[in-house]
Every structure is written in structure tokens, then in C-alpha cells.
Design a protein around this motif. Structure first.
Motif, PDB file in Angstrom:
ATOM      1  N   LEU A  59       0.833  -1.203   0.000  1.00 59.05           N
ATOM      2  CA  LEU A  59       0.000   0.000   0.000  1.00 59.05           C
ATOM      3  C   LEU A  59       0.868   1.253   0.000  1.00 59.05           C
ATOM      4  CD1 LEU A  59      -2.744  -1.096   2.559  1.00 59.05           C
ATOM      5  CD2 LEU A  59      -2.754  -1.342   0.074  1.00 59.05           C
ATOM      6  N   ILE A 371      -8.206  -3.158  -3.378  1.00 62.98           N
ATOM      7  CA  ILE A 371      -6.901  -2.561  -3.074  1.00 62.98           C
ATOM      8  C   ILE A 371      -6.950  -1.047  -3.257  1.00 62.98           C
ATOM      9  CG2 ILE A 371      -4.482  -2.476  -3.781  1.00 62.98           C
ATOM     10  CD1 ILE A 371      -4.723  -5.455  -4.460  1.00 62.98           C
ATOM     11  N   VAL A 375      -5.761   1.685  -0.559  1.00 64.39           N
ATOM     12  CA  VAL A 375      -4.775   2.717  -0.877  1.00 64.39           C
ATOM     13  C   VAL A 375      -5.319   4.094  -0.524  1.00 64.39           C
ATOM     14  CG1 VAL A 375      -3.555   3.863  -2.779  1.00 64.39           C
ATOM     15  CG2 VAL A 375      -3.612   1.371  -2.648  1.00 64.39           C
TER      16      VAL A 375
END
Length: 395
Positions: A59, A371, A375
Motif C-alpha cells: 500500500l 486494493i 490505498v
């Protein structure tokens, strides 16, 4: 595959796949792309990742906080060997075997899986010869006792947690090796997966420890650990609690890179007892000075000296403090392959002890959306708090 069998007589490949899918970093962000499947060269292995994890460092890279060049990330997971390049011999895994890859090479800076070479967020990935030759590809354990969640879930738990748990095992080793005495109090600073694993592993090894778990500011802890005192890093009671700790104290710093120095400063400045600090977190380069500490310490350089399980006797630094007991700093980057394999056996031996930490399971098709949310700082995916996300690539 065109290469035929290698000299050792082992099969060179399973069915050839001309193209494969991968999560690729692009200027427009993370995308699911179709890529040509590489052929393993001399000494290399071609792997088919089965289940992989998403790490905090992944990340950070996607947020632009790290300069790692790999276009395909991912260093946690279980894969199957699908092709063997020429000149692969000796103890290297064979075609069809399930493996884990130790992401950190003890000597070769050109290999850091998912950071400067292609990682596991793909249906196929080549492991370079330097990693194969030096034993970084290790066999994954077979299935352990079945849990009610089923074998697919259990495999995901092993794949997502073996690498972070291996870091905790190595941290336990180096911290206990350099500490002046057995700790009576453990402080774990960091509310992510490594912090949770550290609490569980230390309490497993030392059930009588008093445990203080410091988590992310401004939020309640996700999945609070029973029997621990959990406080947010900005809790008004935290300074008094740190001052009142009885020693010896071992502290595990497992924060994001941006919060590591703040955590160390609080521990050094407030905990007056004999203190050992185990540095899991990334750190800015250069020497650091704290009020009341008799010398400066380059924490990043110190942490880097214990790399991939070497040296056997860890490098540490003890400095005096005015009006307080000395503090010993130690840390590590990466683990030995045997430690990664041991961690996988620990998790597979009792998946139920760890399974709650893997809060989300997604397919490769759903991974981009999940994801991206992480993030962007969203701690909820599909309406549920996310602690560890496992991604199923292939079966």
C-alpha cells in the motif's frame, strides 16, 4: 513447453500458458492486464501463485511513499511450480510442488520480491536464478487439520500470514537474544497484522507477560486482542501508562513507516524501565537524537545490519538515558528461508488460531477495487473492517 526435460530428469513444465493476468502498476493506477507468459531461463523457476496477501508495504508503494520499481507487487503467498529452467538441480522444488518465496536475499540487492523484481500479484511469475540457487524458494507445508471454514479458507490463511508471522518470529529471536533479561511487559506499537501476530506469538511463548497494545490514533482497535490493554496512540492516558511500566520491557514497533520515529520517541522518552526496542517498521535514514539519550543512533542502518536471518548473533545498540535505565535497539530486514517455512508450518498446524486476522478473501477480478479502497485509506471493504486481505489467483 519447448525446453523439454532438464538434465536432472525432473519434468520441465506443466501445461504452457501463453498469456496470463496480473495486477500491474500503471501511471493511471493499479490495473488488471494480460501479459505474455515468460519462459524461465537458466536456473529460474516459473510459478503460478495460488493465494497471495496484501501487505502494508504494498500500500505504501501504491501511495507513492516508496520508490520500489516493480510493476507487479506482492511478496506474500503460496504458489505452485509450473516450469523449471535449464540448470536447475539439487534441492530446488520440482514441477507441481507448492512453495513459498522468501522475499529478501541475504546478499544480493537485486532481488527483493515484489519490490525490485516482479511479485506474486499475477497468474505467473519468474523467480530469478539468484533466489533459486540460494534456497529462497521453499516447500509449503501440506494441509493441516481441517477447519469448519474449509480447505480453501485455510490455504488462504497460510498464504496471507506466513510471511508476516515469519517476521514476528525473527523479531522474537533477535529481541530475546539481545535483551538484558526476560521481559515482564510487552508493548506492541502498531494495530496492523504484524502487531496482532506479535501479540499472539509473544503471549504464546510467554503467557505471563503483561501486554500493552498501542493502535492507530483516533480509532478503536480492529479485533481487540483479549487480555491486553489497548490504547490509541493519541490516548491521553498513554503517557502515564508508559511512565508506569515495570521492567524489563520489550517493545515491538510495527507501525507504518511514517509513524515509526514517533513511536520510538514516545517509548524512549516515557518508559523509564530497562527497555529493548525491536524495530519491524521502516525508518527514515540517518542518525536520530532524543532528549535524555546519551548518543545518537542510526536506526535504519542498525535494522539493515540484521538481514535475512544473518548474522546469527544479531547486531544491537545499547545507549544510556539520563534518569532512566538503558535502552537497547535491535531490528531486522527479512528472514531466513527456514524461518519462513517454520511460520507456514505454525499457521497450517492450527489455522483457527490465526484465521480471524484474514478478514477478506477476494478473487483477482475483485482485487483492484478492494486494493484501491485500501490505498485511499478506507479501512472498510464491502462494508466490513479490513485487517488482512487474501487474494485467490488460481487453484
Amino acid at each position: 513447453m519447448t525446453r523439454g526435460a532438464v538434465a536432472s530428469g525432473r519434468p520441465a513444465a506443466l501445461v504452457r500458458v501463453e498469456r496470463h493476468r496480473a495486477l500491474v502498476r500503471t501511471p493511471a493506477g493499479l490495473r488488471l492486464h494480460s501479459l505474455p507468459t515468460p519462459t524461465p531461463g537458466p536456473g529460474e523457476l516459473l510459478l503460478a501463485p495460488e493465494v497471495v496477501g496484501v501487505c502494508g508495504t504494498d500500500l505504501q508503494i501504491l501511495r507513492g511513499l516508496r520508490a520500489d520499481p516493480a510493476e507487479v507487487l506482492g511478496h506474500e503467498g503460496v504458489a505452485r511450480v509450473v516450469a523449471v529452467g535449464p540448470a536447475v538441480a539439487g534441492p530446488a522444488p520440482r514441477v507441481g510442488e507448492r512453495v513459498l518465496v522468501d522475499p529478501t536475499h541475504p546478499r544480493d540487492d537485486t532481488f527483493l520480491l515484489g519490490h525490485n523484481v516482479a511479485g506474486l500479484w499475477a497468474e505467473r511469475v519468474v523467480v530469478p536464478a539468484t533466489a533459486v540457487r540460494d534456497g529462497l524458494v521453499v516447500r509449503a507445508p501440506g494441509p493441516g487439520p481441517a477447519t469448519p471454514a474449509g480447505p480453501d479458507h485455510d490455504a488462504a490463511v497460510v498464504a496471507a500470514l506466513a510471511e508476516p508471522l515469519s517476521s514476528v518470529l525473527e523479531g522474537y529471536r533477535v529481541a530475546t537474544d539481545v535483551a538484558a533479561g526476560a521481559p515482564s511487559t510487552l508493548v506492541v506499537w502498531g494495530g496492523g497484522v504484524v502487531g496482532r501476530l506479535a501479540v499472539r506469538w509473544w503471549r504464546h511463548r510467554r503467557p505471563d507477560l503483561r501486554v500493552l497494545h498501542v493502535h492507530r490514533p483516533g480509532e478503536p482497535p480492529l479485533l481487540p486482542e483479549p487480555g491486553t490493554l489497548a490504547l490509541a496512540a493519541d490516548d491521553q492516558d498513554l503517557p502515564a501508562v508508559l511512565v508506569g511500566l515495570t521492567g524489563p520491557v520489550t517493545a515491538v514497533v510495527a507501525t507504518p513507516r511514517t509513524a515509526s520515529l514517533q513511536a520510538v520517541a514516545a517509548l524512549v522518552g516515557l518508559c523509564r524501565a530497562a527497555l529493548t526496542i525491536d524495530l519491524h517498521a521502516g525508518l527514515p535514514a540517518g542518525p536520530v537524537r532524543w532528549n535524555g539519550v546519551e548518543d545518537v543512533v542510526d536506526l535504519a542502518a542498525l535494522r539493515a545490519r540484521n538481514r535475512a536471518g544473518r548474522p546469527v548473533v544479531p547486531v544491537a545498540r545499547t545507549v544510556g538515558r539520563r534518569g532512566a535505565a538503558p535502552v537497547t535497539f535491535v531490528g531486522h530486514r527479512g528472514v531466513a528461508p527456514a524461518t519462513l517455512q517454520r511460520a507456514a508450518h505454525v499457521v497450517s498446524g492450527d489455522p483457527t488460531a490465526w484465521a480471524d486476522l484474514v478478514t477478506h478473501h477476494v478473487t483477482l477480478d475483485d482485487a483492484v477495487r478492494a486494493i484501491r479502497a485500501m490505498v485511499d485509506g478506507d479501512r472498510h471493504v464491502d462494508g466490513r473492517p479490513v485487517l488482512k486481505l487474501a487474494m485467490r489467483i488460481s487453484r
